[in-house]
Every structure is written in C-alpha cells, then in structure tokens.
Design a protein around this motif. Structure first.
Motif, mmCIF file in Angstrom:
data_model
loop_
_atom_site.group_PDB
_atom_site.id
_atom_site.type_symbol
_atom_site.label_atom_id
_atom_site.label_comp_id
_atom_site.label_asym_id
_atom_site.label_seq_id
_atom_site.Cartn_x
_atom_site.Cartn_y
_atom_site.Cartn_z
ATOM 1 N N ASP A 63 0.804 -1.222 0.000
ATOM 2 C CA ASP A 63 0.000 0.000 0.000
ATOM 3 C C ASP A 63 0.837 1.273 0.000
ATOM 4 O O ASP A 63 0.367 2.336 0.395
ATOM 5 N N HIS A 64 2.099 1.177 -0.422
ATOM 6 C CA HIS A 64 2.977 2.338 -0.513
ATOM 7 C C HIS A 64 3.706 2.320 -1.857
ATOM 8 O O HIS A 64 3.908 1.257 -2.440
ATOM 9 N N GLN A 88 2.260 6.854 0.776
ATOM 10 C CA GLN A 88 1.151 5.907 0.676
ATOM 11 C C GLN A 88 0.641 5.892 -0.758
ATOM 12 O O GLN A 88 0.555 6.932 -1.412
#
Length: 190
Positions: A63-64, A88
């Motif tokens: 998720d980054h 992010q």
C-alpha cells in the motif's frame, strides 16, 4: 558495531565494507540494494554492511509507492544512517449509482466480492477491476475498468429485464445459454 580489531579506515581498500542503517517511515519495508534481481536484504529498520561508493536502495511496502534512491556510502568508522519516508499509494475512487429504479439499493460487487449497495463510493487500488451490480430477478450489470491512482470513476448501473422474462435474461450478450434465467449486461473492458 566497530571494534578495536576492525581494520583501519585509512587503509580501507576494495572489498571493505562499512556499517549502514536503513530506516523507513513506516517501518517494515523490504530492502533491496542495487537491484531486485538479488535477494532482499531484510526489512527496515535494517543494519548491514556495504562497500564504499554509490548504491541504489530500493524499498517496498504494501500500500505504498516503491522507493528507489541512490545513496553514497562513505569510508568512515561510525555507522551511516539513511532514512526514507514512503508515500502511501494513491487509490482510485469508484462512485457507483443507480441509473434506474431497479438498480436502487442493488448489491455491488468489486472483483467478485460484495462491498455494499447502490449508491456507493469506495476506494480501489490502481489496476483492472470488475464492478457488478446485481439484484435477484434482473440481468446483472457488469463493467470492467482500468483504475488509475488518484482518479475518480463514475458508474451508473442500469438493471434491465427480469431474468427469464424474455427481455434479456439468459442468452444475453455474455454468450450464456438461452432459457437459463441468468444473464449479464457487459461493457467491454476499457
């Protein structure tokens, strides 16, 4: 930790390594050095030894966004610390509404998983997605899209003809067999 028995920095030649700490915010990122073809070195925070000179530090965390940064390791006795802040991953926004009364309050599925009912706004990871709007007795609405980070997609779902009434149920444009009472109205992938 550098000890008294460590080689002299002044005499550091090829192949000598120096202590480096790689830290990230948030922690827990997988660390690669110079390329991803070699195995990961571990997860942040990580202490390792590298030869003096330029290196590419690659960090990956779910998720980054992937971080790939060139660092310069110096010939010095004290540990060198490299800190990274991972951004992010931006998500796409999906806004699913009812285009007719039959689709109001109908179930919404994203990639085959029920996520709510219309009207519905949700976030999705970038990439291909299948959106379905379904209600018992109606031909399901289906749309494929290629979501891009930070973009908003508006989908107006229309449910048509009760399944099995001869107005679109079974034998729909999905190639299904006629007379089954099951059909799907599809838009081609984008």
């Amino acid at each position: 930790m550098i000890t008294a028995s460590s080689p002299s920095i002044a005499g550091a030649g090829p192949g000598k390594t120096f202590e480096v700490e790689i830290a990230s915010e948030p922690p827990g990122a997988t660390v690669y050095v110079d390329d991803k073809a070699t195995d990961a070195r571990g997860e942040t925070p990580l202490v390792l030894r590298l030869e003096a000179g330029k290196h590419t530090v690659i960090l990956e965390l779910a998720d980054h966004e992937i971080s790939s940064t060139e660092v310069v390791v110096k010939k010095q006795a004290r540990p060198q610390i490299f800190r990274f802040t991972l951004a992010q991953l931006k998500r796409a926004s999906l806004v699913i509404t009812a285009a007719n009364s039959a689709a109001e309050g109908a179930r919404v599925l994203l990639d085959g998983i029920e996520v709510g009912v219309t009207p519905l706004t949700l976030d999705a990871e970038p990439g291909p997605h299948q959106v379905e709007v379904v209600r018992d007795g109606f031909v399901a609405f289906e749309e494929w899209l290629e979501a891009e980070a930070g973009e908003e997609y508006r989908i107006a779902a229309e449910l048509t003809g009760e399944a099995g009434d001869g107005t679109g149920g079974g034998g729909g444009d999905d190639g299904g067999a006629g007379g089954t009472g099951i059909g799907t109205r599809r838009r081609p992938p984008v």
